[in-house]
Scaffold this motif. Structure first.
Motif, PDB file in Angstrom:
ATOM      1  N   ARG A   1      28.725 -11.164 -24.132  1.00 32.38           N
ATOM      2  CA  ARG A   1      28.802 -12.048 -22.956  1.00 32.38           C
ATOM      3  C   ARG A   1      28.617 -13.490 -23.443  1.00 32.38           C
ATOM      4  O   ARG A   1      27.513 -14.029 -23.464  1.00 32.38           O
TER       5      ARG A   1
ATOM      6  N   LEU B   1      28.779 -17.434 -23.229  1.00 32.91           N
ATOM      7  CA  LEU B   1      28.503 -18.359 -22.137  1.00 32.91           C
ATOM      8  C   LEU B   1      29.260 -19.652 -22.347  1.00 32.91           C
ATOM      9  O   LEU B   1      29.184 -20.267 -23.424  1.00 32.91           O
ATOM     10  N   GLU B   2      29.975 -20.068 -21.325  1.00 31.75           N
ATOM     11  CA  GLU B   2      30.557 -21.399 -21.345  1.00 31.75           C
ATOM     12  C   GLU B   2      29.441 -22.413 -21.095  1.00 31.75           C
ATOM     13  O   GLU B   2      28.380 -22.079 -20.554  1.00 31.75           O
TER      14      GLU B   2
ATOM     15  N   ASP C   1      28.843 -24.690 -19.024  1.00 30.31           N
ATOM     16  CA  ASP C   1      28.324 -24.879 -17.664  1.00 30.31           C
ATOM     17  C   ASP C   1      27.602 -23.638 -17.134  1.00 30.31           C
ATOM     18  O   ASP C   1      27.107 -23.646 -16.007  1.00 30.31           O
ATOM     19  N   GLU C   2      27.509 -22.586 -17.934  1.00 31.27           N
ATOM     20  CA  GLU C   2      26.785 -21.372 -17.534  1.00 31.27           C
ATOM     21  C   GLU C   2      25.420 -21.259 -18.218  1.00 31.27           C
ATOM     22  O   GLU C   2      24.567 -20.480 -17.782  1.00 31.27           O
TER      23      GLU C   2
ATOM     24  N   GLN D   1      22.097 -21.873 -16.120  1.00 27.33           N
ATOM     25  CA  GLN D   1      21.761 -20.781 -15.206  1.00 27.33           C
ATOM     26  C   GLN D   1      21.191 -19.586 -15.965  1.00 27.33           C
ATOM     27  O   GLN D   1      20.225 -18.961 -15.518  1.00 27.33           O
ATOM     28  N   TRP D   2      21.761 -19.263 -17.115  1.00 26.36           N
ATOM     29  CA  TRP D   2      21.275 -18.118 -17.874  1.00 26.36           C
ATOM     30  C   TRP D   2      19.857 -18.357 -18.396  1.00 26.36           C
ATOM     31  O   TRP D   2      18.991 -17.479 -18.303  1.00 26.36           O
TER      32      TRP D   2
ATOM     33  N   MET E   1      25.609 -13.272 -13.459  1.00 27.57           N
ATOM     34  CA  MET E   1      26.382 -13.611 -14.651  1.00 27.57           C
ATOM     35  C   MET E   1      26.717 -12.384 -15.499  1.00 27.57           C
ATOM     36  O   MET E   1      27.300 -12.511 -16.577  1.00 27.57           O
TER      37      MET E   1
ATOM     38  N   VAL F   1      33.022 -13.027 -19.680  1.00 27.74           N
ATOM     39  CA  VAL F   1      33.371 -14.441 -19.710  1.00 27.74           C
ATOM     40  C   VAL F   1      34.794 -14.598 -19.172  1.00 27.74           C
ATOM     41  O   VAL F   1      35.568 -13.640 -19.131  1.00 27.74           O
ATOM     42  N   SER F   2      35.143 -15.807 -18.777  1.00 34.91           N
ATOM     43  CA  SER F   2      36.431 -16.014 -18.109  1.00 34.91           C
ATOM     44  C   SER F   2      37.620 -15.726 -19.017  1.00 34.91           C
ATOM     45  O   SER F   2      37.554 -15.891 -20.243  1.00 34.91           O
TER      46      SER F   2
END
Length: 213
Positions: free
Chosen positions: A159, A161-162, A164-165, A168-169, A180, A184-185
């Motif tokens: 997983r 993380l970009e 902008d994530e 939050q994580w 989350m 990922v996108s």
């Protein structure tokens, strides 16, 4: 899954990448690691985690939950996103001991041939958990189902993380982190580079830049 990875970004370059990713100053009280080209479970890897300040620290790759009595059993080097919030091995760490793990790339095997996956020259940041069971800092990488266009390589995917994530994580409550636990996108995955590399990767004693050839 993710069972081998590479981190050759070191020193100030690694700290700068970490600070850019988390948006805060990052210190490395024990220094930064040297370049590694074949990191494997139970070895020491760097993690970035919140404490009184943001720390880059060495951790055993293979989580020791706080209740673990000894180091027996298979290393918990991956945590499935589908169950990480509830599984006894991970749920306590998931509530408030989340970290990010830097990689310059990772290896995956397809038809018995190793492939190197990277984001060009960018450091990738995998979602992780940390614990201090057995009085040792340890970590695990969260994985999800794979998605196109990389699903042909393996059915699991770290997983990542970009940028902008990451906030939050690392700093969000558990409910926000649960949101989350999905791949990922696709747009991020489409940027990945994948190429076959040396079969010498299969031996963990091999740890040199030539593995990427």
């Amino acid at each position: 899954m993710c069972g081998r990875f590479v981190l050759f970004t070191t020193g100030d370059s690694l700290l700068e990448a970490a600070e850019e990713a988390v948006g805060r100053p990052v210190t490395a009280p024990q220094g930064t690691p040297g370049p590694r080209y074949n990191l494997a479970p139970t070895q020491i890897v760097p993690i970035v985690r919140p404490a009184e300040e943001m720390l880059l620290e060495p951790a055993r790759w293979g989580l020791f939950p706080h209740w673990k009595k000894d180091d027996s059993g298979p290393p918990l080097f991956n945590a499935r996103g589908e169950t990480v919030a509830e599984k006894p091995s991970f749920r306590d760490a998931f509530k408030g001991q989340r970290c990010v793990i830097p990689m310059d790339g990772y290896y995956e095997w397809h038809k018995k041939k190793p492939h190197f996956v990277s984001l060009g020259d960018e450091v990738m940041w995998a979602a992780g958990l940390w614990s201090t069971g057995l009085d040792q800092l340890s970590t695990t990488i969260v994985t999800t189902e794979s998605i196109e266009p990389i699903a042909w390589l393996h059915n699991r995917l770290p997983r990542f993380l970009e940028h902008d994530e990451i906030e939050q994580w690392l700093f969000g409550p558990a409910d926000a982190a649960k949101e989350m636990l999905h791949p990922v996108s696709k747009e991020w995955v489409e940027k990945l580079s994948i190429r076959e590399v040396s079969s010498d990767v299969g031996n963990v004693r091999n740890d040199h830049a030539g593995l990427l050839d």
